[in-house]
Design a protein around this motif. Structure first.
Motif, PDB file in Angstrom:
ATOM      1  N   VAL A 135      37.774  16.970  -9.006  1.00 26.63           N
ATOM      2  CA  VAL A 135      37.798  18.309  -9.597  1.00 26.63           C
ATOM      3  C   VAL A 135      37.528  18.210 -11.079  1.00 26.63           C
ATOM      4  N   LYS A 136      36.720  19.133 -11.597  1.00 24.62           N
ATOM      5  CA  LYS A 136      36.444  19.209 -13.031  1.00 24.62           C
ATOM      6  C   LYS A 136      36.572  20.653 -13.481  1.00 24.62           C
ATOM      7  N   GLY A 137      36.979  20.835 -14.727  1.00 22.82           N
ATOM      8  CA  GLY A 137      37.009  22.149 -15.356  1.00 22.82           C
ATOM      9  C   GLY A 137      38.212  22.976 -14.980  1.00 22.82           C
ATOM     10  N   GLY A 138      38.495  23.971 -15.818  1.00 29.68           N
ATOM     11  CA  GLY A 138      39.571  24.905 -15.540  1.00 29.68           C
ATOM     12  C   GLY A 138      40.951  24.297 -15.683  1.00 29.68           C
ATOM     13  N   GLY A 139      41.950  25.050 -15.268  1.00 30.62           N
ATOM     14  CA  GLY A 139      43.341  24.585 -15.309  1.00 30.62           C
ATOM     15  C   GLY A 139      43.792  24.193 -13.918  1.00 30.62           C
ATOM     16  N   LEU A 140      45.065  23.878 -13.797  1.00 33.12           N
ATOM     17  CA  LEU A 140      45.575  23.391 -12.515  1.00 33.12           C
ATOM     18  C   LEU A 140      45.470  24.448 -11.419  1.00 33.12           C
ATOM     19  N   SER A 141      45.762  25.692 -11.749  1.00 33.11           N
ATOM     20  CA  SER A 141      45.721  26.752 -10.736  1.00 33.11           C
ATOM     21  C   SER A 141      44.287  26.948 -10.221  1.00 33.11           C
ATOM     22  N   GLY A 142      43.331  26.994 -11.129  1.00 36.62           N
ATOM     23  CA  GLY A 142      41.936  27.137 -10.729  1.00 36.62           C
ATOM     24  C   GLY A 142      41.450  25.932  -9.941  1.00 36.62           C
TER      25      GLY A 142
END
Length: 164
Positions: free
Chosen positions: A101-108
């Motif tokens: 996973v790349k980008g965003g925060g943990l929820s995203g």
């Protein structure tokens, strides 16, 4: 369909029969999509996060960016979010997941992994498409952060107004 249609009920029956015949002819049977190692691959997206997900039959182990899911997503809510796709499809503990996973925060990122898992599951086993689609897991959630506008403090929030 050689009889004449004399009432609305006859018309409804004729239309229903032709619709069933047409659906049987036009609906191609979906085939599983797997690589030479027996895995299915899909990309999941949510907000700014992009997840690349591989699934294969196994014991239910989920690895995200080289770490176990419990370490990467410490909050139980995020772990539950990821496992939703398996519970809806009724295949809990039957597949191993390897995700990056790349980008965003943990929820995203958790939402992106869930989207990727759902897409990979329906590619691995096309019969699971129905329940996953009904639950809305195959649809990309298109909501993203609204951009900031000039003359505003944020996207819509104005600067504080001073009368004097």
């Amino acid at each position: 369909m050689t009889d004449e249609i004399k009432s609305l009920d006859d018309l409804k029956e004729a239309v229903a029969e032709s619709a069933v015949e047409l659906a049987a002819e036009t609906a191609p049977a979906r085939e599983p999509v797997r690589d030479e190692l027996g895995r299915s691959y899909a990309t999941g997206k949510r907000k700014d996060a992009v997840a690349r997900v591989w699934i294969k039959p196994g014991s239910g182990k989920v690895t995200v960016n080289g770490k176990p899911m419990n370490d990467y997503f410490a909050r139980p809510v995020l772990q539950m979010l990821i496992n939703q796709a398996f519970s809806v499809a009724g295949v809990e503990g039957e597949f191993d997941v390897m995700a990056t996973v790349k980008g965003g925060g943990l929820s995203g990122q958790a939402g992106a992994v869930k989207h990727g898992i759902a897409k990979a599951l329906q590619l691995y086993e096309p019969s699971l498409r129905g329940p996953l689609k009904a639950a809305g897991f195959l649809t990309r959630d298109a909501r993203v952060v609204e951009r900031k506008k000039y003359g505003k403090r944020k996207a819509r929030r104005s600067f504080q107004f001073s009368k004097r």
